[in-house]
Design an enzyme around this catalytic site. Structure first.
Site, PDB file in Angstrom:
ATOM      1  N   LYS A  92       0.823  -1.211   0.000  1.00  0.00           N
ATOM      2  CA  LYS A  92       0.000   0.000   0.000  1.00  0.00           C
ATOM      3  C   LYS A  92       0.866   1.275   0.000  1.00  0.00           C
ATOM      4  O   LYS A  92       2.079   1.212   0.244  1.00  0.00           O
ATOM      5  CB  LYS A  92      -0.941  -0.039   1.213  1.00  0.00           C
ATOM      6  CG  LYS A  92      -1.937  -1.220   1.171  1.00  0.00           C
ATOM      7  CD  LYS A  92      -2.983  -1.091   2.261  1.00  0.00           C
ATOM      8  CE  LYS A  92      -3.983  -2.237   2.222  1.00  0.00           C
ATOM      9  NZ  LYS A  92      -5.091  -2.046   3.192  1.00  0.00           N
TER      10      LYS A  92
ATOM     11  N   TYR B 229     -12.313  -2.611  -4.129  1.00  0.00           N
ATOM     12  CA  TYR B 229     -12.856  -2.797  -2.775  1.00  0.00           C
ATOM     13  C   TYR B 229     -14.387  -2.761  -2.759  1.00  0.00           C
ATOM     14  O   TYR B 229     -14.983  -2.485  -1.709  1.00  0.00           O
ATOM     15  CB  TYR B 229     -12.305  -1.719  -1.843  1.00  0.00           C
ATOM     16  CG  TYR B 229     -10.885  -1.989  -1.359  1.00  0.00           C
ATOM     17  CD1 TYR B 229     -10.589  -3.117  -0.599  1.00  0.00           C
ATOM     18  CD2 TYR B 229      -9.850  -1.099  -1.628  1.00  0.00           C
ATOM     19  CE1 TYR B 229      -9.306  -3.363  -0.134  1.00  0.00           C
ATOM     20  CE2 TYR B 229      -8.550  -1.334  -1.165  1.00  0.00           C
ATOM     21  CZ  TYR B 229      -8.291  -2.473  -0.418  1.00  0.00           C
ATOM     22  OH  TYR B 229      -7.022  -2.717   0.049  1.00  0.00           O
TER      23      TYR B 229
ATOM     24  N   ASN C 113      -2.117   0.214   6.636  1.00  0.00           N
ATOM     25  CA  ASN C 113      -1.663  -1.064   7.210  1.00  0.00           C
ATOM     26  C   ASN C 113      -0.739  -1.849   6.278  1.00  0.00           C
ATOM     27  O   ASN C 113      -0.679  -3.070   6.334  1.00  0.00           O
ATOM     28  CB  ASN C 113      -2.859  -1.895   7.705  1.00  0.00           C
ATOM     29  CG  ASN C 113      -3.746  -2.407   6.577  1.00  0.00           C
ATOM     30  OD1 ASN C 113      -3.630  -1.964   5.437  1.00  0.00           O
ATOM     31  ND2 ASN C 113      -4.620  -3.344   6.895  1.00  0.00           N
TER      32      ASN C 113
ATOM     33  N   GLU D 175      -9.449 -10.894  -7.648  1.00  0.00           N
ATOM     34  CA  GLU D 175      -8.491  -9.795  -7.473  1.00  0.00           C
ATOM     35  C   GLU D 175      -7.331  -9.893  -8.477  1.00  0.00           C
ATOM     36  O   GLU D 175      -6.846  -8.874  -8.971  1.00  0.00           O
ATOM     37  CB  GLU D 175      -7.978  -9.790  -6.031  1.00  0.00           C
ATOM     38  CG  GLU D 175      -9.083  -9.424  -5.031  1.00  0.00           C
ATOM     39  CD  GLU D 175      -8.634  -9.471  -3.576  1.00  0.00           C
ATOM     40  OE1 GLU D 175      -7.455  -9.770  -3.302  1.00  0.00           O
ATOM     41  OE2 GLU D 175      -9.485  -9.192  -2.709  1.00  0.00           O
TER      42      GLU D 175
HETATM   43  P1  CMP Z   1      -7.472  -4.714   3.355  1.00  0.00           P
HETATM   44  O1  CMP Z   1      -7.019  -6.116   3.603  1.00  0.00           O
HETATM   45  O2  CMP Z   1      -6.813  -3.991   2.258  1.00  0.00           O
HETATM   46  O3  CMP Z   1      -9.052  -4.732   3.094  1.00  0.00           O
HETATM   47  C1  CMP Z   1      -9.873  -3.623   3.383  1.00  0.00           C
HETATM   48  C2  CMP Z   1      -9.152  -2.562   4.156  1.00  0.00           C
HETATM   49  O4  CMP Z   1      -9.976  -1.623   4.817  1.00  0.00           O
HETATM   50  C3  CMP Z   1      -8.339  -3.186   5.260  1.00  0.00           C
HETATM   51  O5  CMP Z   1      -7.251  -3.889   4.701  1.00  0.00           O
HETATM   52  C4  CMP Z   1      -8.014  -1.964   6.121  1.00  0.00           C
HETATM   53  O6  CMP Z   1      -6.838  -1.301   5.680  1.00  0.00           O
HETATM   54  C5  CMP Z   1      -9.205  -1.028   5.868  1.00  0.00           C
HETATM   55  N1  CMP Z   1     -10.043  -0.843   7.054  1.00  0.00           N
HETATM   56  C6  CMP Z   1     -10.269   0.328   7.687  1.00  0.00           C
HETATM   57  N2  CMP Z   1     -11.087   0.160   8.718  1.00  0.00           N
HETATM   58  C7  CMP Z   1     -11.388  -1.161   8.773  1.00  0.00           C
HETATM   59  C8  CMP Z   1     -12.195  -1.960   9.639  1.00  0.00           C
HETATM   60  N3  CMP Z   1     -12.860  -1.441  10.670  1.00  0.00           N
HETATM   61  N4  CMP Z   1     -12.266  -3.284   9.405  1.00  0.00           N
HETATM   62  C9  CMP Z   1     -11.624  -3.842   8.335  1.00  0.00           C
HETATM   63  N5  CMP Z   1     -10.849  -3.124   7.481  1.00  0.00           N
HETATM   64  C10 CMP Z   1     -10.730  -1.812   7.703  1.00  0.00           C
END
Ligand code: CMP
Length: 141
Positions: free
Chosen positions: A10, A50, A113, A127
């Site tokens: 990311k 997403y 993250n 994906e």
């Molecule tokens: P990712 O695995 O990329 O999939 C969706 C992303 O949404 C997740 O990682 C997080 O970076 C982001 N995100 C932000 N808030 C939340 C949440 N409460 N629960 C899950 N994903 C979240």
């Protein structure tokens, strides 16, 4: 079985200059990079990727973060690649990520993250298709 999974480094991790460190973790775990591209996602690309989260409260922030800078997108191949990559990443929330995982080492918040990884064979297929044509993947198995 040999599987493929989609991984995204990311914008936060690309900005920290740790693409190589993260690639090294994949390779040391026995995963092979069979396709890769650097992209600066458009709003439409991030929203489409997403789409399953579009009703969630964090969707707008997620799209805004994912379009804030370039990402590195790769397909990882190997035995149990989906679970293996999820183990390497650690929990979604870096505060809950086990020591030594990518998110524990590089992530600063649940939004920033560091990495994304497919969570199941169906999402991995979708994906991978979202970002790569078949002839952009070079299987080595
Ligand atoms: P990712 O695995 O990329 O999939 C969706 C992303 O949404 C997740 O990682 C997080 O970076 C982001 N995100 C932000 N808030 C939340 C949440 N409460 N629960 C899950 N994903 C979240």
């Amino acid at each position: 079985a040999t599987e493929r999974t989609l991984s995204i480094i990311k914008p936060d991790a690309v900005a920290k200059n740790v693409i190589g460190d993260i690639y090294s973790r994949f390779e040391k775990a026995g995963l092979q990079i069979v396709g890769a591209k650097m992209l600066h996602l458009s709003k439409e690309q991030a929203e489409g990727f997403y789409a399953e989260h579009k009703e969630r409260g964090f969707f707008a922030d997620l799209v805004s973060f994912m379009t804030s800078g370039p990402v590195m997108v790769q397909v990882l191949e190997g035995e149990g690649a989906i679970a293996k990559n999820r183990e390497l990443m650690g929990a979604t929330n870096p505060k809950e990520a086990a020591p030594g995982t990518i998110r524990a080492d590089f992530a600063s918040s649940i939004d920033a993250n560091a990495v994304h990884g497919s969570d199941a064979p169906e999402s991995a297929a979708r994906e991978i298709d979202y970002f790569f044509k078949d002839d952009e993947l070079c299987s080595r198995s």
